[in-house]
Write a protein that holds these residues in place. Structure first.
Motif, mmCIF file in Angstrom:
data_model
loop_
_atom_site.group_PDB
_atom_site.id
_atom_site.type_symbol
_atom_site.label_atom_id
_atom_site.label_comp_id
_atom_site.label_asym_id
_atom_site.label_seq_id
_atom_site.Cartn_x
_atom_site.Cartn_y
_atom_site.Cartn_z
ATOM 1 N N GLY A 86 0.812 -1.227 0.000
ATOM 2 C CA GLY A 86 0.000 0.000 0.000
ATOM 3 C C GLY A 86 0.838 1.267 0.000
ATOM 4 O O GLY A 86 0.316 2.359 0.185
ATOM 5 N N TYR A 87 2.154 1.121 -0.283
ATOM 6 C CA TYR A 87 3.098 2.248 -0.289
ATOM 7 C C TYR A 87 2.610 3.402 -1.160
ATOM 8 O O TYR A 87 2.924 4.559 -0.894
ATOM 9 N N LEU A 88 1.847 3.093 -2.225
ATOM 10 C CA LEU A 88 1.414 4.141 -3.168
ATOM 11 C C LEU A 88 -0.067 4.469 -2.990
ATOM 12 O O LEU A 88 -0.446 5.635 -2.874
ATOM 13 N N LEU A 89 -0.920 3.418 -2.955
ATOM 14 C CA LEU A 89 -2.373 3.658 -2.914
ATOM 15 C C LEU A 89 -2.797 4.418 -1.661
ATOM 16 O O LEU A 89 -3.834 5.078 -1.658
ATOM 17 N N LYS A 90 -2.001 4.353 -0.595
ATOM 18 C CA LYS A 90 -2.375 5.097 0.614
ATOM 19 C C LYS A 90 -2.513 6.594 0.335
ATOM 20 O O LYS A 90 -3.301 7.281 0.977
ATOM 21 N N ASN A 91 -1.794 7.074 -0.683
ATOM 22 C CA ASN A 91 -1.903 8.490 -1.063
ATOM 23 C C ASN A 91 -3.249 8.791 -1.717
ATOM 24 O O ASN A 91 -3.793 9.877 -1.547
ATOM 25 N N PHE A 92 -3.793 7.812 -2.481
ATOM 26 C CA PHE A 92 -5.126 7.993 -3.071
ATOM 27 C C PHE A 92 -6.187 7.923 -1.979
ATOM 28 O O PHE A 92 -7.164 8.664 -2.007
ATOM 29 N N VAL A 93 -6.010 6.999 -1.022
ATOM 30 C CA VAL A 93 -6.950 6.899 0.109
ATOM 31 C C VAL A 93 -6.996 8.241 0.838
ATOM 32 O O VAL A 93 -8.068 8.782 1.118
ATOM 33 N N ALA A 94 -5.826 8.819 1.094
ATOM 34 C CA ALA A 94 -5.753 10.099 1.813
ATOM 35 C C ALA A 94 -6.443 11.218 1.032
ATOM 36 O O ALA A 94 -7.014 12.134 1.621
ATOM 37 N N ALA A 95 -6.411 11.113 -0.318
ATOM 38 C CA ALA A 95 -7.027 12.156 -1.155
ATOM 39 C C ALA A 95 -8.516 11.892 -1.401
ATOM 40 O O ALA A 95 -9.175 12.654 -2.104
ATOM 41 N N GLY A 96 -9.042 10.782 -0.851
ATOM 42 C CA GLY A 96 -10.463 10.461 -1.029
ATOM 43 C C GLY A 96 -10.795 9.951 -2.421
ATOM 44 O O GLY A 96 -11.937 10.031 -2.867
ATOM 45 N N ILE A 97 -9.810 9.410 -3.135
ATOM 46 C CA ILE A 97 -10.040 8.869 -4.480
ATOM 47 C C ILE A 97 -10.158 7.342 -4.384
ATOM 48 O O ILE A 97 -9.247 6.686 -3.886
ATOM 49 N N PRO A 98 -11.306 6.778 -4.835
ATOM 50 C CA PRO A 98 -11.504 5.328 -4.713
ATOM 51 C C PRO A 98 -10.409 4.535 -5.421
ATOM 52 O O PRO A 98 -10.002 4.893 -6.533
ATOM 53 N N CYS A 99 -9.944 3.479 -4.775
ATOM 54 C CA CYS A 99 -8.888 2.673 -5.387
ATOM 55 C C CYS A 99 -9.007 1.214 -4.990
ATOM 56 O O CYS A 99 -9.713 0.866 -4.046
ATOM 57 N N LEU A 100 -8.308 0.397 -5.747
ATOM 58 C CA LEU A 100 -8.293 -1.047 -5.520
ATOM 59 C C LEU A 100 -6.881 -1.549 -5.810
ATOM 60 O O LEU A 100 -6.293 -1.210 -6.838
ATOM 61 N N GLY A 101 -6.347 -2.366 -4.902
ATOM 62 C CA GLY A 101 -5.047 -2.972 -5.132
ATOM 63 C C GLY A 101 -5.224 -4.405 -5.605
ATOM 64 O O GLY A 101 -6.174 -5.079 -5.212
ATOM 65 N N VAL A 102 -4.330 -4.858 -6.478
ATOM 66 C CA VAL A 102 -4.285 -6.268 -6.857
ATOM 67 C C VAL A 102 -2.934 -6.785 -6.399
ATOM 68 O O VAL A 102 -1.897 -6.255 -6.813
ATOM 69 N N GLU A 103 -2.943 -7.763 -5.500
ATOM 70 C CA GLU A 103 -1.675 -8.201 -4.901
ATOM 71 C C GLU A 103 -1.826 -9.636 -4.397
ATOM 72 O O GLU A 103 -2.567 -9.873 -3.450
ATOM 73 N N PRO A 104 -1.145 -10.588 -5.037
ATOM 74 C CA PRO A 104 -1.303 -11.983 -4.621
ATOM 75 C C PRO A 104 -0.539 -12.372 -3.345
ATOM 76 O O PRO A 104 -0.840 -13.408 -2.761
ATOM 77 N N THR A 105 0.418 -11.563 -2.918
ATOM 78 C CA THR A 105 1.227 -11.940 -1.745
ATOM 79 C C THR A 105 0.529 -11.526 -0.451
ATOM 80 O O THR A 105 0.310 -10.340 -0.209
ATOM 81 N N ASP A 106 0.182 -12.524 0.380
ATOM 82 C CA ASP A 106 -0.628 -12.261 1.588
ATOM 83 C C ASP A 106 0.000 -11.266 2.554
ATOM 84 O O ASP A 106 -0.678 -10.377 3.053
#
Ligand SMILES: [Zn+2]
Length: 407
Positions: A109-129
């Protein structure tokens, strides 16, 4: 063997690093009394589409069951890079609360956390638990799957298509690059944008970066080749930027083939530069082995000389590229007794192949070696700043790529 993109027969050799264990197969103490599996590490280049690619070998699936996972947030410079990107792309595309952003290989979430903070809907795809768990703790929704055409179509069918799809350092790591690209095509809304960052094979060749070659890194990409792959999936590259990350990366901007956005001059200029530098002819690829061997021999000669002179050496950064260099050079703990790394998950383990122990960074300050060999040369400046006190006490820093530097 056939080209993974265009299916042509692969006849031109690019690089032969012999045999090596998977670069992320870090060993626990008890593994040191077990056999270790080595795979061939050879690259070929396709003379039709100029895709540089690893040679196929048996039981590749065993590469993808690592207990260890890389956490992107461990690098402070990478976090800054991600935050700057989010700011830039939000402005450029006018993203807001009605938009949807998908990041493939969203890691911790190193990058998407910035979209979360800006209130922009996002989705990560990540197979590693382990990394997906970390991202979810930051409030990021994560799909724990591998990305490809099937998932892309499913997202579109479920009305989860994206205005922005991004992938940083994942495009070169997917075994089936055609399927991955078709997945982008399927999941991208009309008028949507995809950005992908990957190391530029032109810089790899120029800067002797043979140590960025490892089994999990399937493709080594030029703008020309990415343009071809996009085209065959119904996408188009309309802009490109050159970035200093990972020794020289490209960030390509893509859209649907029929999108009205004009292709920028940056694309035409860089395609021409690649052509000028010989990226669309065999000679430049055929010459690379000799350059790689020179870097390897110089590094090895330095280590042997230091040992003969009674000097102490430690390495910093238990990175994948370090394993490629050490294993190609046949370096063992007699020449490099230990390596330090800030990632807790790697500490008290051993480097695959070389079996050099990985220790906490404090150890390097306690033992004050005469030389610190910085294996991830791309973050050498950051490492030297962290270890500034050692430099004041007389320790010298060594990097092996693009050529041996002691300072
Ligand atoms: Zn090809």
């Amino acid at each position: 063997m056939k080209c993974r993109h265009c299916g042509s027969a692969l006849r031109c050799d690019f690089l032969d690093l012999g045999f090596a264990p998977p670069s992320n197969a870090y060993l626990a103490a008890e593994d040191l009394s077990k056999p270790e599996v080595y795979f061939p590490l050879r690259l070929k280049v396709c003379e039709e589409c100029w895709l540089v690619q690893t040679e196929d070998y048996a039981s590749a699936e065993s590469l993808f069951s690592p207990e260890y996972a890389y956490f992107s947030s461990a690098s402070s410079s990478w976090l800054v890079h991600a935050a700057r990107y989010v700011e830039m792309i939000t402005r450029r595309l006018g993203l807001g609360q009605q938009s949807m952003v998908i990041e493939v290989a969203s890691n911790d979430g190193y990058l998407l956390k910035n979209f979360v903070a800006a209130g922009i809907p996002c989705l990560g795809v990540e197979p590693t638990d382990s990394t997906a768990d970390a991202a979810e703790k930051l409030g990021i929704p994560v799909l724990r799957e591998f990305f490809g055409e099937a998932l892309g179509k499913r997202l579109a069918d479920e009305s989860k298509g994206a205005d922005l799809i991004l992938g940083n350092n994942v495009y070169a790591h997917v075994p089936d690059i055609n399927d991955f690209t078709k997945g982008i095509k399927a999941a991208l809304k009309a008028g949507g944008t995809v950005t992908l960052e990957f190391p530029h094979v032109m810089r790899l060749i120029e800067q002797n970066q043979f140590d960025t070659v490892y089994h999990e890194h399937f493709s080594y990409l030029s703008l020309f080749t990415v343009g071809k792959i996009f085209e065959s999936a119904g996408l188009r590259v309309f802009d490109v930027e050159e970035l200093p990350t990972h020794g020289g990366s490209l960030r390509v901007y893509g859209c649907h083939a029929d999108d009205p956005r004009q292709t920028t001059d940056a694309v035409t200029t860089l395609l021409a530069e690649e052509e000028t530098r010989g990226l669309r002819s065999s000679a430049v690829y055929a010459d690379f082995q000799v350059k790689a061997e020179k870097v390897k021999n110089d590094a090895l000669a330095f280590l042997i000389e230091a040992k003969r002179a009674g000097k102490t050496v430690a390495a910093y950064g238990a990175a994948a590229k370090g394993n490629t260099l050490l294993n190609f050079a046949g370096v063992k703990p007699d020449l490099v007794p230990f390596v330090c790394d800030a990632a807790a998950a790697k500490q008290n383990k051993f480097m695959p192949g070389s079996h050099i122990p990985i220790l906490h960074p404090d150890v390097i300050s306690e033992r004050r070696p005469d030389y610190v060999l910085i294996l991830p040369w791309n973050i050498a400046t950051e490492v030297r700043q962290q270890l500034a006190t050692l430099a004041e006490q007389g320790t010298k820093f060594v990097t092996a790529v693009p050529d041996l530097k002691i300072q």
